[in-house]
Design a protein around this motif. Structure first.
Motif, PDB file in Angstrom:
ATOM      1  N   ALA A  46      40.794  47.005  35.833  1.00 14.49           N
ATOM      2  CA  ALA A  46      41.700  47.600  36.817  1.00 14.49           C
ATOM      3  C   ALA A  46      42.705  46.555  37.300  1.00 14.49           C
ATOM      4  O   ALA A  46      42.344  45.400  37.523  1.00 14.49           O
ATOM      5  CB  ALA A  46      40.905  48.147  37.998  1.00 14.49           C
ATOM      6  N   PRO A  84      34.889  52.959  39.934  1.00 11.71           N
ATOM      7  CA  PRO A  84      35.551  53.079  41.236  1.00 11.71           C
ATOM      8  C   PRO A  84      36.987  52.551  41.215  1.00 11.71           C
ATOM      9  O   PRO A  84      37.362  51.775  40.333  1.00 11.71           O
ATOM     10  CB  PRO A  84      34.675  52.218  42.142  1.00 11.71           C
ATOM     11  CG  PRO A  84      34.140  51.160  41.232  1.00 11.71           C
ATOM     12  CD  PRO A  84      33.913  51.861  39.913  1.00 11.71           C
ATOM     13  N   GLU A  85      37.767  52.969  42.201  1.00  8.53           N
ATOM     14  CA  GLU A  85      39.094  52.401  42.414  1.00  8.53           C
ATOM     15  C   GLU A  85      38.933  50.894  42.573  1.00  8.53           C
ATOM     16  O   GLU A  85      38.009  50.430  43.229  1.00  8.53           O
ATOM     17  CB  GLU A  85      39.739  52.985  43.659  1.00  8.53           C
ATOM     18  CG  GLU A  85      40.065  54.463  43.563  1.00  8.53           C
ATOM     19  CD  GLU A  85      41.194  54.764  42.584  1.00  8.53           C
ATOM     20  OE1 GLU A  85      42.165  53.988  42.515  1.00  8.53           O
ATOM     21  OE2 GLU A  85      41.100  55.789  41.879  1.00  8.53           O
ATOM     22  N   GLY A  86      39.800  50.133  41.938  1.00  6.82           N
ATOM     23  CA  GLY A  86      39.707  48.670  41.991  1.00  6.82           C
ATOM     24  C   GLY A  86      38.845  48.081  40.905  1.00  6.82           C
ATOM     25  O   GLY A  86      38.797  46.868  40.724  1.00  6.82           O
ATOM     26  N   SER A  89      33.258  60.038  37.539  1.00  4.21           N
ATOM     27  CA  SER A  89      34.380  59.102  37.617  1.00  4.21           C
ATOM     28  C   SER A  89      35.081  58.910  36.272  1.00  4.21           C
ATOM     29  O   SER A  89      36.110  58.253  36.201  1.00  4.21           O
ATOM     30  CB  SER A  89      33.886  57.739  38.115  1.00  4.21           C
ATOM     31  OG  SER A  89      33.169  57.051  37.106  1.00  4.21           O
ATOM     32  N   HIS A 138      46.674  50.147  36.066  1.00  3.97           N
ATOM     33  CA  HIS A 138      45.896  51.265  36.591  1.00  3.97           C
ATOM     34  C   HIS A 138      44.917  50.780  37.661  1.00  3.97           C
ATOM     35  O   HIS A 138      44.566  49.614  37.704  1.00  3.97           O
ATOM     36  CB  HIS A 138      45.145  51.959  35.464  1.00  3.97           C
ATOM     37  CG  HIS A 138      46.054  52.413  34.364  1.00  3.97           C
ATOM     38  ND1 HIS A 138      46.932  53.460  34.507  1.00  3.97           N
ATOM     39  CD2 HIS A 138      46.236  51.945  33.114  1.00  3.97           C
ATOM     40  CE1 HIS A 138      47.603  53.614  33.392  1.00  3.97           C
ATOM     41  NE2 HIS A 138      47.203  52.711  32.522  1.00  3.97           N
ATOM     42  N   THR A 139      44.460  51.709  38.470  1.00  2.00           N
ATOM     43  CA  THR A 139      43.567  51.360  39.585  1.00  2.00           C
ATOM     44  C   THR A 139      42.094  51.362  39.209  1.00  2.00           C
ATOM     45  O   THR A 139      41.248  51.007  40.015  1.00  2.00           O
ATOM     46  CB  THR A 139      43.782  52.324  40.763  1.00  2.00           C
ATOM     47  OG1 THR A 139      43.474  53.657  40.331  1.00  2.00           O
ATOM     48  CG2 THR A 139      45.203  52.257  41.278  1.00  2.00           C
ATOM     49  N   ARG A 140      41.789  51.815  37.975  1.00  5.59           N
ATOM     50  CA  ARG A 140      40.390  51.838  37.525  1.00  5.59           C
ATOM     51  C   ARG A 140      40.285  51.136  36.178  1.00  5.59           C
ATOM     52  O   ARG A 140      41.268  50.963  35.471  1.00  5.59           O
ATOM     53  CB  ARG A 140      39.880  53.275  37.409  1.00  5.59           C
ATOM     54  CG  ARG A 140      39.863  53.977  38.758  1.00  5.59           C
ATOM     55  CD  ARG A 140      39.191  55.319  38.734  1.00  5.59           C
ATOM     56  NE  ARG A 140      39.781  56.212  37.762  1.00  5.59           N
ATOM     57  CZ  ARG A 140      39.084  57.114  37.069  1.00  5.59           C
ATOM     58  NH1 ARG A 140      37.789  57.254  37.256  1.00  5.59           N
ATOM     59  NH2 ARG A 140      39.678  57.895  36.208  1.00  5.59           N
TER      60      ARG A 140
END
Length: 107
Positions: A79, A101-103, A28, A45-47
């Motif tokens: 994130a 992870p995303e989020g 990741s 950003h998403t991470r």
């Protein structure tokens, strides 16, 4: 993995005539170099993200805070948080590490 140095990272960035470039990825985690030209137009950003300032000075906006920064500092952005570099010196560049992870990771 090849050896990453600020010199070869900036050289690679200049060859592509871009302000950022992913240099390495594992699981990741991704490692990028970022050298904006006068204005930082980032979006959240998403991470989760870490910056390690390689050179230069300026101000870093991270959510509601705005603080001075200089070379050698580590800056964390969760994130989804609005962030950007402002009034940075012409020699400003930073390593960027995205991970998790995303989020983002949960505290």
């Amino acid at each position: 993995m090849k050896r990453l140095t600020i010199s070869n990272a900036l050289e690679s960035l200049q060859e592509e005539k871009n302000v950022f470039k992913e240099l390495f990825k594992h699981g990741s985690m991704s490692v990028e170099i970022y050298k904006p030209d006068q204005v930082d137009n980032q979006k959240p950003h998403t991470r989760d993200e870490l910056y390690v300032v390689a050179s230069g000075t300026g101000y870093f906006v991270n959510g509601e805070s705005r603080e001075k920064f200089e070379a050698g500092e580590v800056l964390f952005v969760p994130a989804g948080v609005v962030h950007r570099f402002e009034n940075f010196s012409q020699d400003f560049s930073t390593w960027v590490f995205f991970y998790g992870p995303e989020g983002g990771e949960k505290p």
